[in-house]
Write an enzyme that holds these catalytic residues in place. Sequence first.
Site, mmCIF file in Angstrom:
data_model
loop_
_atom_site.group_PDB
_atom_site.id
_atom_site.type_symbol
_atom_site.label_atom_id
_atom_site.label_comp_id
_atom_site.label_asym_id
_atom_site.label_seq_id
_atom_site.Cartn_x
_atom_site.Cartn_y
_atom_site.Cartn_z
ATOM 1 C CB SER A 143 -0.887 -0.037 1.247
ATOM 2 O OG SER A 143 -1.656 1.134 1.332
ATOM 3 C CE LYS A 168 -4.978 0.030 0.320
ATOM 4 N NZ LYS A 168 -5.748 -0.758 1.293
ATOM 5 C CG LEU A 169 -1.432 3.284 -6.888
ATOM 6 C CD1 LEU A 169 -1.697 3.788 -8.303
ATOM 7 C CD2 LEU A 169 0.040 3.460 -6.515
ATOM 8 C CE LYS A 170 -4.171 3.752 2.125
ATOM 9 N NZ LYS A 170 -5.436 3.318 2.773
ATOM 10 C CG ASP A 195 -8.039 2.602 0.394
ATOM 11 O OD1 ASP A 195 -9.207 3.052 0.401
ATOM 12 O OD2 ASP A 195 -7.492 2.124 1.418
ATOM 13 C CD GLU A 220 -9.171 -0.652 0.387
ATOM 14 O OE1 GLU A 220 -8.219 -0.958 -0.345
ATOM 15 O OE2 GLU A 220 -9.126 -0.691 1.624
ATOM 16 C CG ASP A 245 -11.083 -0.599 4.738
ATOM 17 O OD1 ASP A 245 -11.454 -1.029 5.833
ATOM 18 O OD2 ASP A 245 -9.940 -0.124 4.567
ATOM 19 C CE LYS A 269 -7.926 -1.894 6.706
ATOM 20 N NZ LYS A 269 -8.175 -0.444 6.519
ATOM 21 N N GLY A 297 -4.817 -3.825 6.386
ATOM 22 C CA GLY A 297 -3.957 -3.546 7.533
ATOM 23 C C GLY A 297 -4.168 -2.122 8.014
ATOM 24 C CG LEU A 299 -0.036 2.158 8.895
ATOM 25 C CD1 LEU A 299 0.638 3.534 9.046
ATOM 26 C CD2 LEU A 299 0.387 1.554 7.577
HETATM 27 MG MG MG Z 1 -8.761 0.899 2.961
#
Ligand code: MG
Length: 373
Positions: A143, A168-170, A195, A220, A245, A269, A297, A299
């Site tokens: 991520s 995964k790109l925020k 996301d 996401e 999520d 999660k 996750g 972190l």
């Molecule tokens: Mg997320």
Amino acid sequence: MTLKTAMPLTIDSAELRIVRLPLITPFTTSTGTMREKVFPLLTLRSGGLEGYAEGVMDPLPDFLDETIIATIGFLRDAVMPDVIGRSFENPEAINRPMRPWRGHWMSKAMVDMAYWDLWAKSLNLPLSTLLGGTGDAVPVGISLGIDDIATTVEKAIRHHAEGYKRIKLKIMPGHDLELVAAVRAALPDAKISVDANTAYTLADMRVLSALDAFDLEYIEQPLAPDDLHDHAVLQGRLRTPLCMDESIRSAADARKALSNDATRVINIKVGRVGGHLEARRIHDIAAAWDVPVWCGGMLEAGIGRAHNIHLATLPNFRKPGDTSSSSRYFHRDIVLERLETEGGMMRVPEGPGIGVRLDRDHLATVTEEIFDF
Ligand code: MG
């Protein structure tokens, strides 16, 4: 490995620590920048055994509405009076006294997860086996937090080459199409997802529809946590699957989202949904809809990360999870075992329970406060 008979476990005492770990590099999402990981660490004790869990709530209501300060009060005043000195024969039993209390999924998850660790240790079984998982390693993606485009492209190429199985790109408004186009151009065959952490609304339909051009694994949580209706509207207009999520906090949420076609992938999660018992229910409901899940996750340090890895061995975790190397985030973790990926795979820690032990010397130096129950 000796198989023991399940016996009720009496919870003799519990301890809640507030832990503060610096992050190696700040992590930015659409909701803000995290520079350190502050989290509660719960220990449940029974006989000579200890079970552990991390809470995934933030100091302030950032990701969702739960906070660490509220957790301390909820555990002290609502939960622990019904747990300390009592016996529980299985995870269902320890969840029972918590059920009438509204919300607090993240706080409830800590108690559920610490009990599962304890229960698995009492049976001398790895947690993954007790949960119904198989295999000794799980596939892992990476991520990437919000950063400038050139840096993100460079990181995506590097981590793809290291074997991470999904990038995964925020994203957030104003930092989306150009970024995704650049990473897709650099990695034409990679599995890529985005996301948004709830940053968009249906007024952003032009941008969200344009994401369909990049052959993403999923988008996401584009919309607000409580916006089941608008997610269903959006999914109706997109080819790319949506993945909820923040919206999924229980098996009931999953059932409603799936039956409204508001999501076609679920990020589970365990720390967000009330623990392993509820996570497994969500896993099973999604499987019944032939919808894949994956393990997200927050972190987590080593205790939370180990729980996630064990959960991700269940069969419907069909997409790579966010359980990447601990050393990406922390100079020194709070567990003795190294949780590091190799070729995009994370090994399931061996031994009873979650299979990791506390690094007590280090933990002492990063503990801010201790509450005994
Ligand atoms: Mg997320």
